[in-house]
Design a protein around this motif. Structure first.
Motif, mmCIF file in Angstrom:
data_model
loop_
_atom_site.group_PDB
_atom_site.id
_atom_site.type_symbol
_atom_site.label_atom_id
_atom_site.label_comp_id
_atom_site.label_asym_id
_atom_site.label_seq_id
_atom_site.Cartn_x
_atom_site.Cartn_y
_atom_site.Cartn_z
ATOM 1 N N GLU A 224 0.841 -1.191 0.000
ATOM 2 C CA GLU A 224 0.000 0.000 0.000
ATOM 3 C C GLU A 224 0.880 1.246 0.000
ATOM 4 O O GLU A 224 1.769 1.391 0.845
ATOM 5 N N ALA A 225 0.618 2.149 -0.953
ATOM 6 C CA ALA A 225 1.430 3.349 -1.087
ATOM 7 C C ALA A 225 0.586 4.581 -0.769
ATOM 8 O O ALA A 225 -0.301 4.936 -1.538
ATOM 9 N N PRO A 226 0.839 5.243 0.356
ATOM 10 C CA PRO A 226 0.084 6.458 0.699
ATOM 11 C C PRO A 226 0.349 7.571 -0.318
ATOM 12 O O PRO A 226 1.494 7.864 -0.668
ATOM 13 N N TYR A 227 -0.725 8.185 -0.767
ATOM 14 C CA TYR A 227 -0.666 9.207 -1.801
ATOM 15 C C TYR A 227 -0.228 10.545 -1.218
ATOM 16 O O TYR A 227 -0.693 10.967 -0.165
ATOM 17 N N VAL A 228 0.691 11.228 -1.933
ATOM 18 C CA VAL A 228 1.174 12.535 -1.504
ATOM 19 C C VAL A 228 0.631 13.643 -2.400
ATOM 20 O O VAL A 228 0.158 14.668 -1.925
ATOM 21 N N GLY A 229 0.708 13.447 -3.717
ATOM 22 C CA GLY A 229 0.235 14.487 -4.634
ATOM 23 C C GLY A 229 0.544 14.136 -6.075
ATOM 24 O O GLY A 229 0.779 12.971 -6.421
ATOM 25 N N THR A 230 0.571 15.161 -6.939
ATOM 26 C CA THR A 230 0.855 14.973 -8.355
ATOM 27 C C THR A 230 1.992 15.891 -8.779
ATOM 28 O O THR A 230 2.305 16.884 -8.103
ATOM 29 N N ALA A 231 2.599 15.556 -9.911
ATOM 30 C CA ALA A 231 3.682 16.384 -10.441
ATOM 31 C C ALA A 231 3.737 16.237 -11.952
ATOM 32 O O ALA A 231 3.399 15.183 -12.506
ATOM 33 N N ILE A 296 -6.709 -1.479 8.539
ATOM 34 C CA ILE A 296 -7.514 -0.268 8.651
ATOM 35 C C ILE A 296 -6.733 0.841 7.956
ATOM 36 O O ILE A 296 -5.543 1.024 8.242
ATOM 37 N N TYR A 297 -7.358 1.565 7.054
ATOM 38 C CA TYR A 297 -6.608 2.597 6.348
ATOM 39 C C TYR A 297 -6.266 3.735 7.295
ATOM 40 O O TYR A 297 -7.107 4.190 8.073
ATOM 41 N N GLY A 298 -5.030 4.215 7.204
ATOM 42 C CA GLY A 298 -4.583 5.282 8.087
ATOM 43 C C GLY A 298 -3.861 4.716 9.300
ATOM 44 O O GLY A 298 -3.392 3.584 9.315
ATOM 45 N N GLU A 299 -3.832 5.515 10.340
ATOM 46 C CA GLU A 299 -3.071 5.154 11.537
ATOM 47 C C GLU A 299 -3.934 4.541 12.642
ATOM 48 O O GLU A 299 -3.424 4.115 13.668
ATOM 49 N N ALA A 300 -5.257 4.530 12.453
ATOM 50 C CA ALA A 300 -6.157 4.068 13.512
ATOM 51 C C ALA A 300 -6.051 2.553 13.713
ATOM 52 O O ALA A 300 -5.743 1.798 12.784
ATOM 53 N N LEU A 301 -6.310 2.108 14.938
ATOM 54 C CA LEU A 301 -6.334 0.684 15.254
ATOM 55 C C LEU A 301 -7.696 0.078 14.960
ATOM 56 O O LEU A 301 -7.808 -1.115 14.671
ATOM 57 N N ASN A 302 -8.758 0.888 15.074
ATOM 58 C CA ASN A 302 -10.127 0.435 14.817
ATOM 59 C C ASN A 302 -10.773 1.376 13.812
ATOM 60 O O ASN A 302 -10.315 2.499 13.603
ATOM 61 N N ALA A 303 -11.865 0.921 13.206
ATOM 62 C CA ALA A 303 -12.584 1.728 12.224
ATOM 63 C C ALA A 303 -14.072 1.712 12.538
ATOM 64 O O ALA A 303 -14.586 0.776 13.140
#
Length: 385
Positions: A224-231, A296-303
Protein backbone atom coordinates in the motif's frame (compact mmCIF):
# COMPACT_ATOMS: atom_id res chain seq x y z
CA UNK A 1 -59.17 11.18 -11.02
CA UNK A 2 -59.11 8.09 -8.87
CA UNK A 3 -58.73 7.94 -5.09
CA UNK A 4 -56.35 5.17 -4.09
CA UNK A 5 -56.90 2.90 -1.11
CA UNK A 6 -54.23 3.15 1.66
CA UNK A 7 -52.95 -0.42 1.16
CA UNK A 8 -53.03 -0.33 -2.59
CA UNK A 9 -52.18 2.75 -4.59
CA UNK A 10 -53.44 2.33 -8.15
CA UNK A 11 -51.18 3.93 -10.70
CA UNK A 12 -52.73 3.79 -14.18
CA UNK A 13 -50.27 6.13 -15.88
CA UNK A 14 -46.63 5.35 -16.49
CA UNK A 15 -43.94 8.02 -16.52
CA UNK A 16 -41.78 7.69 -19.58
CA UNK A 17 -38.18 8.68 -18.86
CA UNK A 18 -36.54 10.36 -21.82
CA UNK A 19 -33.05 11.78 -21.81
CA UNK A 20 -30.90 13.45 -24.41
CA UNK A 21 -28.92 11.21 -26.70
CA UNK A 22 -25.64 11.96 -24.95
CA UNK A 23 -27.04 11.37 -21.47
CA UNK A 24 -28.62 8.08 -22.53
CA UNK A 25 -25.43 6.93 -24.22
CA UNK A 26 -23.47 7.67 -21.07
CA UNK A 27 -25.91 5.87 -18.76
CA UNK A 28 -26.38 2.89 -21.06
CA UNK A 29 -22.70 1.98 -20.64
CA UNK A 30 -22.89 1.80 -16.86
CA UNK A 31 -22.23 -1.64 -15.37
CA UNK A 32 -25.13 -4.02 -14.82
CA UNK A 33 -24.06 -7.57 -14.02
CA UNK A 34 -25.87 -10.72 -15.19
CA UNK A 35 -26.77 -11.46 -11.56
CA UNK A 36 -28.36 -8.02 -11.19
CA UNK A 37 -30.36 -8.56 -14.38
CA UNK A 38 -31.47 -12.02 -13.19
CA UNK A 39 -32.72 -10.63 -9.89
CA UNK A 40 -34.42 -7.72 -11.61
CA UNK A 41 -36.19 -10.04 -14.07
CA UNK A 42 -37.38 -12.22 -11.20
CA UNK A 43 -38.68 -9.30 -9.14
CA UNK A 44 -40.16 -7.51 -12.14
CA UNK A 45 -42.40 -10.48 -12.79
CA UNK A 46 -43.71 -10.85 -9.25
CA UNK A 47 -42.55 -7.97 -7.06
CA UNK A 48 -41.14 -8.56 -3.59
CA UNK A 49 -42.94 -10.10 -0.59
CA UNK A 50 -44.43 -7.56 1.80
CA UNK A 51 -42.21 -9.11 4.48
CA UNK A 52 -39.17 -7.68 2.67
CA UNK A 53 -40.43 -4.11 2.95
CA UNK A 54 -38.99 -1.76 5.55
CA UNK A 55 -41.25 -1.47 8.61
CA UNK A 56 -42.09 2.17 7.82
CA UNK A 57 -41.97 2.00 4.04
CA UNK A 58 -43.83 5.07 2.68
CA UNK A 59 -46.62 4.89 0.12
CA UNK A 60 -44.64 7.23 -2.12
CA UNK A 61 -41.37 9.12 -2.37
CA UNK A 62 -40.38 12.09 -4.47
CA UNK A 63 -36.77 11.85 -5.63
CA UNK A 64 -34.87 14.93 -4.48
CA UNK A 65 -31.34 16.21 -5.19
CA UNK A 66 -28.92 14.37 -2.93
CA UNK A 67 -30.90 11.10 -3.05
CA UNK A 68 -29.07 7.91 -3.97
CA UNK A 69 -30.38 4.50 -4.99
CA UNK A 70 -29.06 3.34 -1.63
CA UNK A 71 -31.15 5.98 0.18
CA UNK A 72 -34.30 5.07 -1.73
CA UNK A 73 -33.76 1.35 -1.28
CA UNK A 74 -33.36 1.97 2.46
CA UNK A 75 -36.74 3.73 2.51
CA UNK A 76 -38.61 0.83 0.94
CA UNK A 77 -36.57 -2.29 1.72
CA UNK A 78 -35.05 -3.79 4.85
CA UNK A 79 -31.64 -4.18 3.18
CA UNK A 80 -30.69 -1.11 1.10
CA UNK A 81 -27.96 -2.85 -0.88
CA UNK A 82 -30.64 -4.88 -2.63
CA UNK A 83 -31.09 -2.23 -5.29
CA UNK A 84 -31.93 -4.75 -8.08
CA UNK A 85 -35.23 -5.37 -6.31
CA UNK A 86 -35.92 -1.65 -6.41
CA UNK A 87 -35.06 -1.56 -10.09
CA UNK A 88 -37.01 -4.73 -10.78
CA UNK A 89 -40.11 -3.37 -9.09
CA UNK A 90 -40.38 -0.63 -11.72
CA UNK A 91 -38.34 -2.06 -14.59
CA UNK A 92 -41.14 -1.67 -17.14
CA UNK A 93 -40.72 2.06 -16.74
CA UNK A 94 -37.02 2.35 -15.92
CA UNK A 95 -34.99 0.25 -18.36
CA UNK A 96 -31.75 1.48 -16.81
CA UNK A 97 -31.57 1.89 -13.01
CA UNK A 98 -29.09 4.74 -13.40
CA UNK A 99 -31.71 6.91 -15.13
CA UNK A 100 -33.66 8.02 -12.06
CA UNK A 101 -33.83 11.77 -11.66
CA UNK A 102 -34.81 14.32 -8.99
CA UNK A 103 -38.48 15.22 -9.33
CA UNK A 104 -39.69 11.72 -10.22
CA UNK A 105 -42.27 10.23 -7.83
CA UNK A 106 -42.11 6.58 -6.81
CA UNK A 107 -45.36 4.96 -5.64
CA UNK A 108 -45.49 1.73 -3.66
CA UNK A 109 -48.08 -0.68 -5.05
CA UNK A 110 -49.19 -3.60 -2.85
CA UNK A 111 -51.17 -6.41 -4.48
CA UNK A 112 -51.79 -9.98 -3.29
CA UNK A 113 -49.05 -9.92 -0.70
CA UNK A 114 -46.44 -8.53 -3.11
CA UNK A 115 -45.01 -5.04 -3.64
CA UNK A 116 -43.75 -3.06 -6.62
CA UNK A 117 -42.71 0.50 -7.32
CA UNK A 118 -44.22 2.53 -10.12
CA UNK A 119 -43.86 6.09 -11.31
CA UNK A 120 -46.75 8.52 -11.04
CA UNK A 121 -47.51 12.20 -10.48
CA UNK A 122 -49.65 13.70 -7.74
CA UNK A 123 -51.96 16.60 -8.53
CA UNK A 124 -54.19 18.83 -6.42
CA UNK A 125 -54.32 18.76 -2.64
CA UNK A 126 -55.54 15.22 -2.11
CA UNK A 127 -52.51 13.14 -1.15
CA UNK A 128 -54.07 9.97 -2.63
CA UNK A 129 -55.20 11.47 -5.93
CA UNK A 130 -53.16 10.56 -8.94
CA UNK A 131 -53.19 11.96 -12.45
CA UNK A 132 -54.27 9.35 -14.99
CA UNK A 133 -52.89 10.95 -18.11
CA UNK A 134 -49.47 9.53 -19.06
CA UNK A 135 -46.66 11.92 -18.30
CA UNK A 136 -43.41 12.47 -20.15
CA UNK A 137 -40.23 13.52 -18.41
CA UNK A 138 -37.49 15.11 -20.49
CA UNK A 139 -34.13 15.63 -18.89
CA UNK A 140 -31.86 18.21 -20.50
CA UNK A 141 -28.11 18.26 -20.74
CA UNK A 142 -27.82 19.67 -17.23
CA UNK A 143 -29.93 16.92 -15.62
CA UNK A 144 -27.97 14.36 -13.65
CA UNK A 145 -29.23 10.89 -12.67
CA UNK A 146 -28.98 10.13 -8.98
CA UNK A 147 -25.92 8.05 -8.00
CA UNK A 148 -26.03 4.56 -6.51
CA UNK A 149 -24.25 5.47 -3.26
CA UNK A 150 -22.95 8.72 -1.69
CA UNK A 151 -19.89 9.13 -3.91
CA UNK A 152 -18.46 11.92 -1.76
CA UNK A 153 -17.51 9.28 0.82
CA UNK A 154 -15.12 7.48 -1.52
CA UNK A 155 -14.08 9.96 -4.21
CA UNK A 156 -11.43 11.65 -2.03
CA UNK A 157 -9.96 8.20 -1.32
CA UNK A 158 -9.65 7.10 -4.96
CA UNK A 159 -6.22 8.73 -5.22
CA UNK A 160 -5.21 8.51 -1.57
CA UNK A 161 -3.88 4.96 -1.63
CA UNK A 162 -2.78 2.50 -4.27
CA UNK A 163 -1.85 -1.14 -3.85
CA UNK A 164 0.97 -2.58 -5.94
CA UNK A 165 1.38 -6.34 -6.38
CA UNK A 166 5.14 -5.97 -5.92
CA UNK A 167 7.20 -3.27 -4.27
CA UNK A 168 7.74 -1.46 -7.57
CA UNK A 169 8.18 1.89 -5.82
CA UNK A 170 11.46 0.68 -4.34
CA UNK A 171 13.06 1.20 -7.77
CA UNK A 172 10.77 3.99 -9.02
CA UNK A 173 12.00 7.54 -9.77
CA UNK A 174 12.55 9.47 -6.55
CA UNK A 175 12.65 13.07 -5.40
CA UNK A 176 16.28 13.93 -4.65
CA UNK A 177 16.14 17.69 -4.04
CA UNK A 178 13.65 20.53 -3.61
CA UNK A 179 13.41 24.15 -4.62
CA UNK A 180 15.86 26.37 -2.72
CA UNK A 181 16.72 23.48 -0.42
CA UNK A 182 13.35 23.47 1.37
CA UNK A 183 12.63 20.40 3.48
CA UNK A 184 9.10 20.16 2.07
CA UNK A 185 7.43 21.73 -0.97
CA UNK A 186 3.81 22.30 -1.97
CA UNK A 187 1.63 23.14 -4.96
CA UNK A 188 3.41 25.14 -7.66
CA UNK A 189 6.89 24.54 -6.24
CA UNK A 190 9.73 22.82 -8.05
CA UNK A 191 11.26 19.49 -7.13
CA UNK A 192 14.07 17.48 -8.70
CA UNK A 193 14.02 13.75 -9.33
CA UNK A 194 16.17 10.93 -10.68
CA UNK A 195 15.28 7.56 -12.13
CA UNK A 196 13.74 5.91 -15.19
CA UNK A 197 10.71 7.99 -16.15
CA UNK A 198 9.74 5.64 -18.98
CA UNK A 199 8.62 8.48 -21.23
CA UNK A 200 5.85 9.57 -18.85
CA UNK A 201 5.24 13.25 -18.06
CA UNK A 202 2.40 13.10 -15.51
CA UNK A 203 3.09 11.46 -12.15
CA UNK A 204 1.56 10.63 -8.82
CA UNK A 205 3.80 11.01 -5.78
CA UNK A 206 3.79 8.41 -3.00
CA UNK A 207 5.41 7.98 0.37
CA UNK A 208 7.10 4.78 1.60
CA UNK A 209 4.93 1.73 1.01
CA UNK A 210 3.30 -0.32 3.76
CA UNK A 211 3.18 -4.10 3.43
CA UNK A 212 -0.34 -5.57 3.57
CA UNK A 213 -0.40 -9.10 5.01
CA UNK A 214 -3.09 -11.72 5.38
CA UNK A 215 -4.27 -11.71 9.03
CA UNK A 216 -4.21 -15.52 9.19
CA UNK A 217 -1.37 -16.72 6.94
CA UNK A 218 0.84 -13.60 7.19
CA UNK A 219 1.27 -13.87 3.40
CA UNK A 220 2.07 -10.61 1.60
CA UNK A 221 -1.03 -9.42 -0.27
CA UNK A 222 0.42 -6.23 -1.72
CA UNK A 223 2.17 -2.96 -0.99
CA UNK A 224 0.00 0.00 0.00
CA UNK A 225 1.43 3.35 -1.09
CA UNK A 226 0.08 6.46 0.70
CA UNK A 227 -0.67 9.21 -1.80
CA UNK A 228 1.17 12.54 -1.50
CA UNK A 229 0.24 14.49 -4.63
CA UNK A 230 0.86 14.97 -8.36
CA UNK A 231 3.68 16.38 -10.44
CA UNK A 232 4.37 17.30 -14.07
CA UNK A 233 7.72 16.78 -15.75
CA UNK A 234 8.80 20.15 -17.13
CA UNK A 235 12.50 19.42 -17.88
CA UNK A 236 14.06 15.98 -18.42
CA UNK A 237 17.26 14.83 -16.76
CA UNK A 238 20.53 15.11 -18.59
CA UNK A 239 24.17 14.25 -18.21
CA UNK A 240 26.40 17.06 -19.47
CA UNK A 241 30.07 17.86 -19.47
CA UNK A 242 31.14 20.60 -17.07
CA UNK A 243 33.77 23.26 -17.57
CA UNK A 244 36.34 20.99 -15.96
CA UNK A 245 35.54 18.23 -18.43
CA UNK A 246 33.81 16.01 -15.87
CA UNK A 247 30.28 14.67 -16.35
CA UNK A 248 27.61 16.52 -14.39
CA UNK A 249 24.40 14.70 -13.40
CA UNK A 250 21.43 17.06 -13.78
CA UNK A 251 18.15 15.64 -12.34
CA UNK A 252 14.75 16.09 -13.97
CA UNK A 253 12.68 19.10 -12.94
CA UNK A 254 9.11 18.62 -11.72
CA UNK A 255 6.34 21.11 -11.04
CA UNK A 256 4.26 20.01 -8.04
CA UNK A 257 0.53 20.01 -8.73
CA UNK A 258 -2.26 18.94 -6.39
CA UNK A 259 -0.98 17.86 -2.99
CA UNK A 260 -2.57 15.87 -0.18
CA UNK A 261 0.49 16.50 1.95
CA UNK A 262 3.76 18.31 1.29
CA UNK A 263 6.36 16.61 -0.89
CA UNK A 264 9.74 15.69 0.55
CA UNK A 265 13.05 14.14 -0.48
CA UNK A 266 12.77 10.39 -0.92
CA UNK A 267 9.16 10.41 -2.10
CA UNK A 268 8.55 8.11 -5.08
CA UNK A 269 6.95 8.74 -8.48
CA UNK A 270 4.60 6.55 -10.51
CA UNK A 271 2.98 7.40 -13.87
CA UNK A 272 -0.55 8.72 -13.36
CA UNK A 273 -3.15 6.34 -14.87
CA UNK A 274 -6.50 7.41 -16.20
CA UNK A 275 -9.08 6.95 -13.48
CA UNK A 276 -12.18 4.88 -14.16
CA UNK A 277 -14.92 6.85 -12.45
CA UNK A 278 -17.71 4.43 -13.33
CA UNK A 279 -20.77 4.39 -11.16
CA UNK A 280 -20.66 2.07 -8.21
CA UNK A 281 -23.63 -0.27 -8.13
CA UNK A 282 -24.24 -2.24 -4.90
CA UNK A 283 -24.86 -5.94 -5.50
CA UNK A 284 -24.30 -9.25 -3.77
CA UNK A 285 -21.59 -11.68 -4.95
CA UNK A 286 -22.97 -14.40 -7.22
CA UNK A 287 -21.19 -17.08 -5.18
CA UNK A 288 -20.14 -17.51 -1.53
CA UNK A 289 -17.15 -15.37 -0.55
CA UNK A 290 -15.55 -14.94 2.86
CA UNK A 291 -12.43 -13.23 4.13
CA UNK A 292 -10.92 -10.93 6.73
CA UNK A 293 -10.07 -7.29 7.27
CA UNK A 294 -6.38 -7.03 6.30
CA UNK A 295 -5.83 -3.46 7.50
CA UNK A 296 -7.51 -0.27 8.65
CA UNK A 297 -6.61 2.60 6.35
CA UNK A 298 -4.58 5.28 8.09
CA UNK A 299 -3.07 5.15 11.54
CA UNK A 300 -6.16 4.07 13.51
CA UNK A 301 -6.33 0.68 15.25
CA UNK A 302 -10.13 0.43 14.82
CA UNK A 303 -12.58 1.73 12.22
CA UNK A 304 -16.20 2.89 12.30
CA UNK A 305 -18.93 3.94 9.89
CA UNK A 306 -17.76 5.73 6.70
CA UNK A 307 -14.15 4.63 7.22
CA UNK A 308 -12.04 2.58 4.82
CA UNK A 309 -10.66 -0.93 5.31
CA UNK A 310 -8.54 -3.26 3.18
CA UNK A 311 -9.85 -6.80 2.56
CA UNK A 312 -7.68 -9.88 2.03
CA UNK A 313 -9.58 -10.79 -1.14
CA UNK A 314 -9.26 -9.32 -4.63
CA UNK A 315 -9.80 -9.93 -8.34
CA UNK A 316 -8.38 -13.43 -8.25
CA UNK A 317 -11.04 -14.31 -5.63
CA UNK A 318 -13.88 -12.95 -7.77
CA UNK A 319 -14.29 -9.64 -5.90
CA UNK A 320 -15.89 -6.85 -7.95
CA UNK A 321 -16.50 -3.15 -7.47
CA UNK A 322 -19.91 -2.77 -5.87
CA UNK A 323 -19.87 -6.05 -3.94
CA UNK A 324 -21.61 -5.83 -0.57
CA UNK A 325 -20.46 -7.94 2.38
CA UNK A 326 -21.67 -8.57 5.91
CA UNK A 327 -19.31 -7.86 8.82
CA UNK A 328 -19.16 -10.37 11.66
CA UNK A 329 -18.10 -10.01 15.28
CA UNK A 330 -16.49 -13.04 16.91
CA UNK A 331 -18.60 -14.60 19.60
CA UNK A 332 -17.41 -13.84 23.11
CA UNK A 333 -15.77 -16.54 25.23
CA UNK A 334 -17.70 -16.86 28.51
CA UNK A 335 -18.06 -19.28 31.40
CA UNK A 336 -21.25 -21.26 31.87
CA UNK A 337 -21.82 -21.23 35.66
CA UNK A 338 -25.26 -22.80 35.60
CA UNK A 339 -23.95 -26.32 36.27
CA UNK A 340 -22.09 -27.89 39.14
CA UNK A 341 -18.82 -27.51 37.31
CA UNK A 342 -18.22 -24.22 35.35
CA UNK A 343 -17.52 -24.78 31.65
CA UNK A 344 -15.95 -22.50 29.03
CA UNK A 345 -18.24 -21.80 26.06
CA UNK A 346 -18.12 -19.53 23.01
CA UNK A 347 -21.14 -17.45 22.05
CA UNK A 348 -22.28 -17.43 18.38
CA UNK A 349 -20.69 -14.96 15.99
CA UNK A 350 -22.94 -11.93 15.40
CA UNK A 351 -23.43 -9.96 12.21
CA UNK A 352 -22.98 -6.29 12.98
CA UNK A 353 -22.24 -4.28 9.83
CA UNK A 354 -22.14 -3.84 6.05
CA UNK A 355 -19.13 -3.30 3.76
CA UNK A 356 -19.20 -1.84 0.25
CA UNK A 357 -16.28 -2.59 -2.10
CA UNK A 358 -15.23 0.32 -4.33
CA UNK A 359 -11.67 -0.52 -5.44
CA UNK A 360 -10.25 -3.93 -6.36
CA UNK A 361 -6.67 -5.09 -6.92
CA UNK A 362 -5.34 -8.57 -7.64
CA UNK A 363 -5.20 -9.83 -4.06
CA UNK A 364 -6.67 -7.03 -1.96
CA UNK A 365 -9.70 -4.71 -2.11
CA UNK A 366 -10.77 -1.48 -0.43
CA UNK A 367 -14.22 -1.22 1.12
CA UNK A 368 -16.30 1.48 2.75
CA UNK A 369 -17.98 0.64 6.07
CA UNK A 370 -21.60 1.54 5.31
CA UNK A 371 -22.94 0.67 8.75
CA UNK A 372 -21.54 -0.96 11.88
CA UNK A 373 -22.56 -1.52 15.48
CA UNK A 374 -19.12 -1.94 17.05
CA UNK A 375 -15.55 -0.90 16.13
CA UNK A 376 -13.99 -2.89 13.29
CA UNK A 377 -10.45 -4.21 13.71
CA UNK A 378 -7.88 -6.10 11.69
CA UNK A 379 -8.78 -9.78 11.42
CA UNK A 380 -12.56 -9.29 11.63
CA UNK A 381 -14.49 -11.55 9.24
CA UNK A 382 -16.73 -10.71 6.32
CA UNK A 383 -19.04 -12.93 4.25
CA UNK A 384 -21.60 -12.53 1.47
CA UNK A 385 -24.63 -10.64 2.87
Amino acid sequence: MLAARPAHISVLAACLTLVTTSAWAQASTLPITPEQRRVAEQVASAGVPLSELAPNAPDSHTVVPGDTLWDISKLFLKTPWRWPELWGMNRDQVRNPHLIYPGQILHLVKVDGRARLQFGQRVGGDGDTLKLRPQMRISGMDGSPIPSIPLHLIQPFLTDAVVFDTDVLATAPRVVATQEGHVLVGKGDLAYARGDFGGATDFRIFRTTRVLRDPTTNEILGYEAPYVGTADLIRPAEDRRGADGKTEIVPATLRIGHVRQEVGIGDRLAPAPQRNLERYVPHAPDRPVAGQIAAIYGEALNAGQNQIVALNRGKRDGIERGHVFALWRDGEAVIDKTQDRPQAIKLPDERHGILFVFEVYERVSYALIISVNEPVKRGDRFTQP
